[in-house]
Motif scaffolding. Sequence first.
Motif, mmCIF file in Angstrom:
data_model
loop_
_atom_site.group_PDB
_atom_site.id
_atom_site.type_symbol
_atom_site.label_atom_id
_atom_site.label_comp_id
_atom_site.label_asym_id
_atom_site.label_seq_id
_atom_site.Cartn_x
_atom_site.Cartn_y
_atom_site.Cartn_z
ATOM 1 N N ALA A 136 0.844 -1.196 0.000
ATOM 2 C CA ALA A 136 0.000 0.000 0.000
ATOM 3 C C ALA A 136 0.882 1.249 0.000
ATOM 4 C CB ALA A 136 -0.899 -0.012 1.222
ATOM 5 N N CYS A 137 0.397 2.302 -0.656
ATOM 6 C CA CYS A 137 1.181 3.531 -0.801
ATOM 7 C C CYS A 137 0.241 4.726 -0.643
ATOM 8 C CB CYS A 137 1.824 3.535 -2.190
ATOM 9 S SG CYS A 137 2.320 5.161 -2.810
ATOM 10 N N ASN A 138 0.620 5.660 0.229
ATOM 11 C CA ASN A 138 -0.243 6.826 0.404
ATOM 12 C C ASN A 138 0.384 8.107 -0.133
ATOM 13 O OD1 ASN A 138 1.707 7.312 2.257
ATOM 14 N ND2 ASN A 138 0.381 7.308 4.074
ATOM 15 N N CYS A 139 1.402 7.963 -0.967
ATOM 16 C CA CYS A 139 2.063 9.156 -1.523
ATOM 17 C C CYS A 139 1.095 9.921 -2.430
ATOM 18 C CB CYS A 139 3.279 8.749 -2.351
ATOM 19 S SG CYS A 139 4.529 7.911 -1.391
ATOM 20 N N SER A 140 1.164 11.222 -2.336
ATOM 21 C CA SER A 140 0.326 12.029 -3.218
ATOM 22 C C SER A 140 1.039 12.192 -4.551
ATOM 23 C CB SER A 140 0.083 13.399 -2.594
ATOM 24 O OG SER A 140 1.316 14.084 -2.523
ATOM 25 N N LYS B 107 8.780 9.225 -12.127
ATOM 26 C CA LYS B 107 8.587 7.816 -11.778
ATOM 27 C C LYS B 107 8.504 7.664 -10.267
ATOM 28 C CE LYS B 107 10.344 4.912 -15.459
ATOM 29 N NZ LYS B 107 11.159 3.761 -15.784
ATOM 30 N N TYR B 108 7.743 6.692 -9.832
ATOM 31 C CA TYR B 108 7.625 6.418 -8.410
ATOM 32 C C TYR B 108 8.846 5.614 -7.965
ATOM 33 C CZ TYR B 108 5.770 4.792 -4.000
ATOM 34 O OH TYR B 108 5.601 4.532 -2.669
ATOM 35 N N LEU B 109 9.531 6.095 -6.926
ATOM 36 C CA LEU B 109 10.808 5.471 -6.550
ATOM 37 C C LEU B 109 10.684 4.426 -5.436
ATOM 38 C CD1 LEU B 109 13.112 8.636 -6.747
ATOM 39 C CD2 LEU B 109 12.703 6.908 -8.501
ATOM 40 N N GLY B 110 9.466 4.097 -5.069
ATOM 41 C CA GLY B 110 9.289 2.994 -4.121
ATOM 42 C C GLY B 110 9.345 3.409 -2.660
ATOM 43 N N PHE B 111 8.973 4.661 -2.388
ATOM 44 C CA PHE B 111 9.045 5.187 -1.025
ATOM 45 C C PHE B 111 8.318 4.295 -0.004
ATOM 46 C CE2 PHE B 111 7.356 8.067 2.309
ATOM 47 C CZ PHE B 111 8.559 8.507 2.831
ATOM 48 N N CYS B 112 7.181 3.746 -0.367
ATOM 49 C CA CYS B 112 6.367 2.982 0.602
ATOM 50 C C CYS B 112 6.637 1.472 0.586
ATOM 51 C CB CYS B 112 4.884 3.219 0.346
ATOM 52 S SG CYS B 112 4.420 4.940 0.547
ATOM 53 N N GLN B 113 7.608 1.049 -0.219
ATOM 54 C CA GLN B 113 7.872 -0.386 -0.382
ATOM 55 C C GLN B 113 7.959 -1.156 0.933
ATOM 56 O OE1 GLN B 113 11.412 -0.834 -2.751
ATOM 57 N NE2 GLN B 113 10.225 -0.957 -4.651
#
Length: 315
Positions: free
Chosen positions: A111-115, A127-133
Amino acid sequence: MQNLPKNLRTRIAPTPSGFLHIGNAFSFILTWLIARKTKGHLHLRIDDSDSTRTRLEYLEDIFENLNWLGLDYDSGAKNLTDFQQNYSQKDQFLFYQKLLNELIKKNQIYACNCSRSKIKKSSLSGKYLGFCQNRNLDFNSENVAWRIRIPTQKWISVSELFEIGNPTKKVLLSEITDDFVVRRKDKIPAYQIISLAEDMKENINFVVRGKDLEDSTIRQLFLAETLNLPHFQKALFWHHPLILDQKNEKLAKSKGAVSLQQMQKKGQNSSEIYQLVAKYLGISVSENVTLSELLEKFNLSESEAHFMEKFHLIK
Ligand SMILES: [Zn+2]
């Protein structure tokens, strides 16, 4: 050219988020020609899962224009009522959710809650760098998207109808996509999941789509591999070059490309569209060409030779 599958099963898949335009008609006619020439099966699938964009008039427009173009099909909704009663994807969310649950079980998604603005700020490419991985956010909390982990060294094989001298193209997945969304923040399964689930349900083994959807194909093939759906992995694809407008830009509904409805209102005839397809396929036809005449003259190997020349593909 690769051999088309025996017992070919293909589909046309309009989205009711705008009026159909020439680009859609073009893609549908190519699909129809191959289905009919090979005595294959053609399915009509309507992608209405996104209720924020679906409108009744766009749904009506699909049936009206398939009829105007003379494109018949072997399965799928016969008309608007039949669609609403039996085929709406909104009634299929449990089925799509099964695939998503499978991905959760395999620990492939998170799950990812990044805006959107945060993602934009954090990487130049967008590109999404996988912050919530590794944050282990709860899948069921509000306002989270579900994303799939993309391995760094993963190659995906695509079977292209016209992949010259190399029947199976290999693509490095991480060059095509970041950890893409498989369920949106509004809890609607993403297009990639729905498209795969629907193609799986219909045993689709041949897909015609524009070159702009090539990256989606790669994502869907990765999902198919992850979910162990070998039938779709073996499907053959034709990513055809897009029809461009007079400014050499891609025809898109959002840019106000000429809709089929507008053409009809201006008293234009569907043979103008058949002519356009004929020209693209290198078939010479009369001005009043009919769909059956186009089908009669259509020959895939001859068209392949024409493509080589026209789109500068090297043999
Ligand atoms: Zn995130």
